[in-house]
Design a protein around this motif. Sequence first.
Motif, mmCIF file in Angstrom:
data_model
loop_
_atom_site.group_PDB
_atom_site.id
_atom_site.type_symbol
_atom_site.label_atom_id
_atom_site.label_comp_id
_atom_site.label_asym_id
_atom_site.label_seq_id
_atom_site.Cartn_x
_atom_site.Cartn_y
_atom_site.Cartn_z
ATOM 1 N N GLU A 141 0.978 -1.230 -0.144
ATOM 2 C CA GLU A 141 0.518 -0.268 -0.086
ATOM 3 C C GLU A 141 0.486 1.705 0.249
ATOM 4 O OE1 GLU A 141 -3.011 -0.795 3.502
ATOM 5 O OE2 GLU A 141 -1.681 -1.576 4.260
ATOM 6 N N THR A 142 0.477 2.468 -0.410
ATOM 7 C CA THR A 142 0.791 3.795 -0.023
ATOM 8 C C THR A 142 -0.167 3.944 0.589
ATOM 9 O OG1 THR A 142 -0.405 4.534 -2.382
ATOM 10 C CG2 THR A 142 2.480 3.314 -2.719
ATOM 11 N N ARG A 143 0.560 5.024 1.862
ATOM 12 C CA ARG A 143 -0.042 5.695 2.415
ATOM 13 C C ARG A 143 1.001 7.443 2.387
ATOM 14 N NH1 ARG A 143 -2.378 2.974 7.769
ATOM 15 N NH2 ARG A 143 -3.096 1.226 5.422
ATOM 16 N N GLY A 144 0.084 8.077 1.887
ATOM 17 C CA GLY A 144 0.618 9.551 1.106
ATOM 18 C C GLY A 144 2.536 8.921 0.620
ATOM 19 N N LYS A 145 2.953 10.088 0.695
ATOM 20 C CA LYS A 145 4.451 9.677 0.985
ATOM 21 C C LYS A 145 5.579 8.530 1.164
ATOM 22 C CE LYS A 145 6.653 13.566 -0.561
ATOM 23 N NZ LYS A 145 7.361 14.887 -0.298
ATOM 24 N N VAL A 146 4.594 7.505 2.241
ATOM 25 C CA VAL A 146 4.704 6.017 2.184
ATOM 26 C C VAL A 146 4.907 5.220 1.828
ATOM 27 C CG1 VAL A 146 5.488 5.071 4.460
ATOM 28 C CG2 VAL A 146 5.430 7.225 4.977
ATOM 29 N N PRO A 176 15.026 5.327 2.808
ATOM 30 C CA PRO A 176 15.216 4.660 3.926
ATOM 31 C C PRO A 176 14.136 3.691 4.489
ATOM 32 C CG PRO A 176 15.444 6.571 3.678
ATOM 33 C CD PRO A 176 14.786 6.966 3.054
ATOM 34 N N VAL A 177 14.026 2.463 4.910
ATOM 35 C CA VAL A 177 13.318 1.228 4.917
ATOM 36 C C VAL A 177 13.307 1.077 6.738
ATOM 37 C CG1 VAL A 177 12.588 -1.418 4.885
ATOM 38 C CG2 VAL A 177 13.658 0.326 2.888
ATOM 39 N N ILE A 178 12.528 1.641 7.298
ATOM 40 C CA ILE A 178 11.231 1.344 8.607
ATOM 41 C C ILE A 178 11.493 0.013 8.873
ATOM 42 C CG2 ILE A 178 10.661 1.955 11.051
ATOM 43 C CD1 ILE A 178 10.560 4.281 9.670
ATOM 44 N N ALA A 185 10.138 11.127 5.006
ATOM 45 C CA ALA A 185 9.511 11.846 4.064
ATOM 46 C C ALA A 185 8.830 12.715 3.539
ATOM 47 C CB ALA A 185 8.094 10.183 3.026
ATOM 48 N N SER A 186 8.891 13.481 3.980
ATOM 49 C CA SER A 186 9.078 15.118 4.182
ATOM 50 C C SER A 186 9.889 16.155 3.651
ATOM 51 C CB SER A 186 8.151 15.648 5.297
ATOM 52 O OG SER A 186 9.151 16.398 6.680
ATOM 53 N N TYR A 187 10.968 15.633 4.323
ATOM 54 C CA TYR A 187 12.110 16.270 3.866
ATOM 55 C C TYR A 187 13.120 15.622 2.276
ATOM 56 C CZ TYR A 187 13.098 16.206 8.910
ATOM 57 O OH TYR A 187 12.432 16.021 9.936
ATOM 58 N N SER A 188 13.765 16.684 2.084
ATOM 59 C CA SER A 188 13.729 16.122 0.416
ATOM 60 C C SER A 188 14.615 14.564 -0.295
ATOM 61 C CB SER A 188 16.092 17.359 1.008
ATOM 62 O OG SER A 188 16.507 16.912 -1.139
ATOM 63 N N LEU A 189 14.861 14.241 -0.119
ATOM 64 C CA LEU A 189 14.348 12.675 -0.716
ATOM 65 C C LEU A 189 16.445 13.057 -0.907
ATOM 66 C CD1 LEU A 189 13.350 10.197 -1.384
ATOM 67 C CD2 LEU A 189 12.941 10.685 -3.802
#
Length: 258
Positions: free
Chosen positions: A9-14, A97-99, A198-202
Amino acid sequence: MDYQNIIVETRGKVGFITLNRPKALNALNDALVDELGVALDGFEADENIGCVVITGSEKAFAAGADIGMMAKFSYMDAYKGDYITRNWERLKTFRKPVIAAVAGFALGGGCELAMSCDMIFAADTAKFGQPEVKLGTLPGAGGTQRLPRAVGKAKAMDLCLTARMMDAAEAEKAGLVARVIPADKLVEEALAAAATIASYSLPVIMMIKESINRSFESGLNEGLLFERRVFHSSFALDDQKEGMAAFVEKRKAEFKNQ
Ligand code: CO8
Protein backbone atom coordinates in the motif's frame (compact mmCIF):
# COMPACT_ATOMS: atom_id res chain seq x y z
CA MET A 1 1.27 -7.15 -9.68
CA ASP A 2 -1.09 -9.52 -7.91
CA TYR A 3 0.70 -10.10 -4.59
CA GLN A 4 -0.02 -13.39 -2.79
CA ASN A 5 2.34 -13.17 0.19
CA ILE A 6 2.55 -9.48 1.01
CA ILE A 7 0.18 -6.52 1.03
CA VAL A 8 1.52 -3.41 -0.68
CA GLU A 9 0.00 0.00 0.00
CA THR A 10 0.97 3.63 -0.05
CA ARG A 11 0.15 6.06 2.75
CA GLY A 12 0.88 9.51 1.36
CA LYS A 13 4.59 9.55 0.60
CA VAL A 14 5.23 6.28 2.47
CA GLY A 15 5.34 2.81 0.96
CA PHE A 16 3.76 0.30 3.34
CA ILE A 17 4.42 -3.44 3.04
CA THR A 18 2.76 -6.04 5.27
CA LEU A 19 4.13 -9.59 5.24
CA ASN A 20 1.08 -11.78 4.84
CA ARG A 21 1.49 -15.51 5.40
CA PRO A 22 -0.39 -15.60 8.71
CA LYS A 23 -0.82 -19.38 8.88
CA ALA A 24 2.95 -19.87 8.82
CA LEU A 25 3.79 -16.85 11.02
CA ASN A 26 5.03 -15.06 7.89
CA ALA A 27 7.69 -17.68 7.22
CA LEU A 28 9.79 -16.49 4.29
CA ASN A 29 9.83 -18.34 1.00
CA ASP A 30 11.05 -17.47 -2.49
CA ALA A 31 7.66 -16.20 -3.57
CA LEU A 32 7.46 -13.78 -0.64
CA VAL A 33 11.00 -12.49 -1.06
CA ASP A 34 10.50 -12.11 -4.82
CA GLU A 35 7.30 -10.14 -4.22
CA LEU A 36 9.15 -7.96 -1.74
CA GLY A 37 11.70 -7.24 -4.48
CA VAL A 38 8.97 -6.24 -6.94
CA ALA A 39 7.34 -3.96 -4.36
CA LEU A 40 10.69 -2.32 -3.59
CA ASP A 41 11.37 -1.83 -7.31
CA GLY A 42 8.05 -0.01 -7.55
CA PHE A 43 8.73 2.21 -4.54
CA GLU A 44 12.26 2.95 -5.78
CA ALA A 45 10.92 4.13 -9.13
CA ASP A 46 8.13 6.21 -7.56
CA GLU A 47 9.42 9.78 -7.07
CA ASN A 48 6.58 10.43 -4.67
CA ILE A 49 7.73 7.80 -2.17
CA GLY A 50 10.33 8.92 0.37
CA CYS A 51 10.37 6.08 2.89
CA VAL A 52 9.10 2.51 3.30
CA VAL A 53 7.72 0.64 6.32
CA ILE A 54 7.76 -3.16 6.44
CA THR A 55 5.68 -4.89 9.08
CA GLY A 56 4.22 -8.30 9.86
CA SER A 57 1.34 -9.34 12.10
CA GLU A 58 0.75 -8.85 15.81
CA LYS A 59 2.06 -12.37 16.46
CA ALA A 60 5.02 -12.45 14.10
CA PHE A 61 7.08 -10.12 11.98
CA ALA A 62 8.45 -13.32 10.44
CA ALA A 63 9.31 -16.62 12.15
CA GLY A 64 12.20 -17.32 9.77
CA ALA A 65 12.71 -19.05 6.49
CA ASP A 66 10.06 -21.64 5.65
CA ILE A 67 11.34 -24.74 7.40
CA GLY A 68 8.90 -27.07 5.63
CA MET A 69 10.38 -26.12 2.28
CA MET A 70 13.99 -26.14 3.45
CA ALA A 71 13.71 -29.50 5.17
CA LYS A 72 13.86 -31.36 1.84
CA PHE A 73 16.67 -29.36 0.29
CA SER A 74 19.94 -30.94 -0.81
CA TYR A 75 23.16 -28.96 -0.91
CA MET A 76 22.70 -28.55 -4.66
CA ASP A 77 19.17 -27.21 -4.23
CA ALA A 78 20.42 -24.67 -1.71
CA TYR A 79 23.56 -23.69 -3.63
CA LYS A 80 22.32 -23.73 -7.22
CA GLY A 81 18.83 -22.50 -6.39
CA ASP A 82 20.21 -19.88 -3.98
CA TYR A 83 17.06 -20.48 -1.98
CA ILE A 84 15.46 -17.27 -0.69
CA THR A 85 18.76 -15.40 -0.62
CA ARG A 86 18.86 -14.96 -4.43
CA ASN A 87 16.79 -11.78 -4.13
CA TRP A 88 17.74 -10.96 -0.55
CA GLU A 89 20.15 -8.13 -1.26
CA ARG A 90 17.44 -6.08 -3.00
CA LEU A 91 16.74 -4.56 0.39
CA LYS A 92 20.41 -3.66 0.76
CA THR A 93 20.52 -1.98 -2.64
CA PHE A 94 17.25 -0.09 -2.03
CA ARG A 95 18.24 3.57 -1.78
CA LYS A 96 15.40 5.08 0.27
CA PRO A 97 15.12 4.52 4.04
CA VAL A 98 13.23 1.43 5.25
CA ILE A 99 11.80 0.99 8.74
CA ALA A 100 11.04 -2.52 10.04
CA ALA A 101 8.06 -2.36 12.40
CA VAL A 102 8.41 -5.57 14.39
CA ALA A 103 5.77 -7.11 16.66
CA GLY A 104 5.98 -10.66 17.97
CA PHE A 105 8.54 -13.10 16.60
CA ALA A 106 11.44 -11.97 14.43
CA LEU A 107 13.41 -15.18 14.24
CA GLY A 108 16.05 -16.55 11.89
CA GLY A 109 15.45 -15.03 8.45
CA GLY A 110 12.82 -12.80 10.09
CA CYS A 111 15.42 -11.23 12.35
CA GLU A 112 17.77 -11.01 9.35
CA LEU A 113 15.07 -9.28 7.31
CA ALA A 114 14.50 -6.73 10.09
CA MET A 115 18.26 -6.15 10.33
CA SER A 116 18.44 -5.59 6.56
CA CYS A 117 16.18 -2.58 7.03
CA ASP A 118 17.67 0.75 8.08
CA MET A 119 16.15 0.79 11.53
CA ILE A 120 13.90 -1.36 13.64
CA PHE A 121 10.94 -0.09 15.64
CA ALA A 122 9.93 -2.84 18.07
CA ALA A 123 6.59 -3.39 19.73
CA ASP A 124 6.91 -4.27 23.40
CA THR A 125 5.85 -7.78 22.32
CA ALA A 126 8.80 -8.26 19.94
CA LYS A 127 11.14 -11.21 20.30
CA PHE A 128 14.36 -11.44 18.30
CA GLY A 129 16.46 -14.54 17.80
CA GLN A 130 18.65 -16.62 15.52
CA PRO A 131 17.53 -20.15 16.44
CA GLU A 132 18.95 -21.89 13.35
CA VAL A 133 21.37 -23.88 15.52
CA LYS A 134 18.37 -25.85 16.81
CA LEU A 135 17.64 -26.91 13.22
CA GLY A 136 21.17 -28.10 12.55
CA THR A 137 22.12 -25.07 10.49
CA LEU A 138 23.17 -21.45 10.89
CA PRO A 139 21.95 -17.99 9.92
CA GLY A 140 22.29 -17.60 6.15
CA ALA A 141 21.01 -14.12 5.36
CA GLY A 142 23.33 -11.93 7.40
CA GLY A 143 22.62 -13.03 10.98
CA THR A 144 26.23 -13.81 11.86
CA GLN A 145 27.36 -10.57 10.20
CA ARG A 146 24.73 -7.90 10.95
CA LEU A 147 23.86 -9.05 14.48
CA PRO A 148 27.40 -8.60 15.92
CA ARG A 149 27.63 -5.20 14.23
CA ALA A 150 24.36 -4.22 15.93
CA VAL A 151 24.71 -5.78 19.39
CA GLY A 152 28.40 -6.68 19.71
CA LYS A 153 30.18 -10.01 19.54
CA ALA A 154 29.26 -11.36 22.99
CA LYS A 155 25.51 -11.01 22.63
CA ALA A 156 25.57 -12.18 19.00
CA MET A 157 27.44 -15.31 20.06
CA ASP A 158 24.97 -15.84 22.90
CA LEU A 159 21.92 -15.54 20.62
CA CYS A 160 23.28 -17.59 17.70
CA LEU A 161 24.84 -20.33 19.82
CA THR A 162 22.11 -20.82 22.44
CA ALA A 163 19.10 -19.93 20.24
CA ARG A 164 17.56 -17.95 23.08
CA MET A 165 15.22 -15.09 22.21
CA MET A 166 15.83 -11.47 23.15
CA ASP A 167 12.85 -9.30 24.13
CA ALA A 168 12.28 -5.72 22.97
CA ALA A 169 13.75 -4.10 26.09
CA GLU A 170 16.96 -6.11 25.82
CA ALA A 171 17.13 -5.46 22.07
CA GLU A 172 16.84 -1.72 22.61
CA LYS A 173 19.48 -1.75 25.33
CA ALA A 174 21.78 -3.74 23.05
CA GLY A 175 21.34 -1.28 20.17
CA LEU A 176 19.40 -3.52 17.80
CA VAL A 177 16.24 -1.41 17.82
CA ALA A 178 15.71 2.32 17.53
CA ARG A 179 12.49 2.57 19.54
CA VAL A 180 10.25 0.35 21.67
CA ILE A 181 6.57 1.17 21.28
CA PRO A 182 3.37 -0.22 22.84
CA ALA A 183 2.14 -2.89 20.42
CA ASP A 184 -1.13 -1.12 19.59
CA LYS A 185 0.77 2.01 18.52
CA LEU A 186 3.58 0.33 16.58
CA VAL A 187 2.37 0.76 13.01
CA GLU A 188 1.00 4.23 13.67
CA GLU A 189 4.33 5.44 15.08
CA ALA A 190 6.38 3.77 12.34
CA LEU A 191 4.20 5.35 9.65
CA ALA A 192 4.44 8.75 11.38
CA ALA A 193 8.25 8.54 11.52
CA ALA A 194 8.32 7.45 7.88
CA ALA A 195 6.08 10.38 6.93
CA THR A 196 8.45 12.75 8.71
CA ILE A 197 11.41 11.31 6.81
CA ALA A 198 9.48 11.48 3.53
CA SER A 199 8.68 15.16 4.15
CA TYR A 200 12.37 16.05 3.80
CA SER A 201 14.39 16.32 0.60
CA LEU A 202 14.53 12.88 -1.04
CA PRO A 203 18.10 13.27 -2.37
CA VAL A 204 19.24 14.38 1.10
CA ILE A 205 17.68 11.44 2.93
CA MET A 206 19.21 9.12 0.33
CA MET A 207 22.61 10.75 0.95
CA ILE A 208 22.23 10.34 4.72
CA LYS A 209 21.31 6.66 4.36
CA GLU A 210 24.23 6.06 2.01
CA SER A 211 26.66 7.87 4.32
CA ILE A 212 25.59 6.03 7.49
CA ASN A 213 25.73 2.68 5.68
CA ARG A 214 29.24 3.59 4.53
CA SER A 215 30.31 3.66 8.18
CA PHE A 216 29.64 -0.08 8.37
CA GLU A 217 31.54 -0.89 5.20
CA SER A 218 34.68 1.21 5.44
CA GLY A 219 37.31 2.47 7.85
CA LEU A 220 36.76 5.77 9.68
CA ASN A 221 38.98 7.88 7.42
CA GLU A 222 37.34 6.63 4.23
CA GLY A 223 33.91 7.06 5.78
CA LEU A 224 34.66 10.63 6.88
CA LEU A 225 35.98 11.48 3.42
CA PHE A 226 32.85 10.00 1.83
CA GLU A 227 30.63 11.99 4.18
CA ARG A 228 32.55 15.23 3.45
CA ARG A 229 32.20 14.78 -0.32
CA VAL A 230 28.48 14.01 -0.06
CA PHE A 231 28.02 16.97 2.32
CA HIS A 232 29.72 19.26 -0.21
CA SER A 233 27.57 17.88 -3.02
CA SER A 234 24.39 18.75 -1.09
CA PHE A 235 25.19 22.40 -1.85
CA ALA A 236 24.33 21.66 -5.48
CA LEU A 237 20.71 20.98 -4.47
CA ASP A 238 17.85 23.43 -4.80
CA ASP A 239 16.55 21.81 -1.63
CA GLN A 240 19.61 22.99 0.32
CA LYS A 241 18.97 26.57 -0.88
CA GLU A 242 15.30 26.22 0.08
CA GLY A 243 16.00 24.58 3.47
CA MET A 244 18.47 27.24 4.59
CA ALA A 245 16.44 30.13 3.14
CA ALA A 246 13.36 28.84 4.98
CA PHE A 247 15.29 28.78 8.25
CA VAL A 248 16.55 32.33 7.75
CA GLU A 249 13.06 33.55 6.75
CA LYS A 250 11.47 31.68 9.70
CA ARG A 251 9.09 29.61 7.53
CA LYS A 252 8.59 25.92 6.74
CA ALA A 253 10.76 24.60 3.92
CA GLU A 254 9.09 23.30 0.79
CA PHE A 255 11.34 20.69 -0.73
CA LYS A 256 11.12 19.79 -4.41
CA ASN A 257 13.37 16.71 -4.25
CA GLN A 258 16.00 18.29 -6.47
N1 CO8 B 1 8.67 -22.12 8.74
C1 CO8 B 1 7.50 -22.72 8.40
N2 CO8 B 1 6.41 -22.72 9.21
C2 CO8 B 1 6.52 -22.09 10.40
C3 CO8 B 1 7.70 -21.45 10.81
C4 CO8 B 1 8.83 -21.47 9.92
N3 CO8 B 1 9.98 -20.84 10.18
N4 CO8 B 1 7.50 -20.92 12.05
C5 CO8 B 1 6.23 -21.23 12.39
N5 CO8 B 1 5.63 -21.92 11.40
C6 CO8 B 1 4.26 -22.45 11.37
C7 CO8 B 1 4.12 -23.65 12.28
O1 CO8 B 1 4.56 -24.83 11.65
C8 CO8 B 1 2.63 -23.64 12.55
O2 CO8 B 1 1.98 -24.19 11.43
P1 CO8 B 1 0.76 -25.25 11.65
O3 CO8 B 1 -0.28 -24.45 12.39
O4 CO8 B 1 0.37 -25.61 10.27
O5 CO8 B 1 1.32 -26.35 12.47
C9 CO8 B 1 2.29 -22.16 12.58
O6 CO8 B 1 3.37 -21.50 11.91
C10 CO8 B 1 2.20 -21.62 13.99
O7 CO8 B 1 3.41 -21.94 14.66
P2 CO8 B 1 3.44 -22.64 16.09
O8 CO8 B 1 2.23 -23.49 16.29
O9 CO8 B 1 4.76 -23.27 16.27
O10 CO8 B 1 3.29 -21.35 17.03
P3 CO8 B 1 3.83 -21.16 18.49
O11 CO8 B 1 3.26 -19.87 18.99
O12 CO8 B 1 3.62 -22.38 19.31
O13 CO8 B 1 5.43 -20.99 18.34
C11 CO8 B 1 7.44 -20.09 17.31
C12 CO8 B 1 5.94 -19.88 17.64
C13 CO8 B 1 8.23 -20.10 18.62
C14 CO8 B 1 7.86 -18.92 16.46
C15 CO8 B 1 7.62 -21.44 16.58
O14 CO8 B 1 6.69 -21.49 15.51
C16 CO8 B 1 8.99 -21.64 16.02
O15 CO8 B 1 9.90 -21.97 16.76
N6 CO8 B 1 9.16 -21.45 14.69
C17 CO8 B 1 10.41 -21.69 14.02
C18 CO8 B 1 11.40 -20.58 14.30
C19 CO8 B 1 12.71 -20.88 13.62
O16 CO8 B 1 13.37 -21.85 13.89
N7 CO8 B 1 13.11 -19.96 12.72
C20 CO8 B 1 14.34 -20.10 11.98
C21 CO8 B 1 14.09 -20.78 10.68
S1 CO8 B 1 15.60 -21.14 9.79
C22 CO8 B 1 15.99 -19.68 9.04
O17 CO8 B 1 15.31 -18.71 9.15
C23 CO8 B 1 17.24 -19.73 8.26
C24 CO8 B 1 17.43 -18.47 7.45
C25 CO8 B 1 18.43 -18.75 6.41
C26 CO8 B 1 18.54 -17.67 5.40
C27 CO8 B 1 17.43 -17.67 4.41
C28 CO8 B 1 16.89 -16.27 4.21
C29 CO8 B 1 15.54 -16.01 4.87
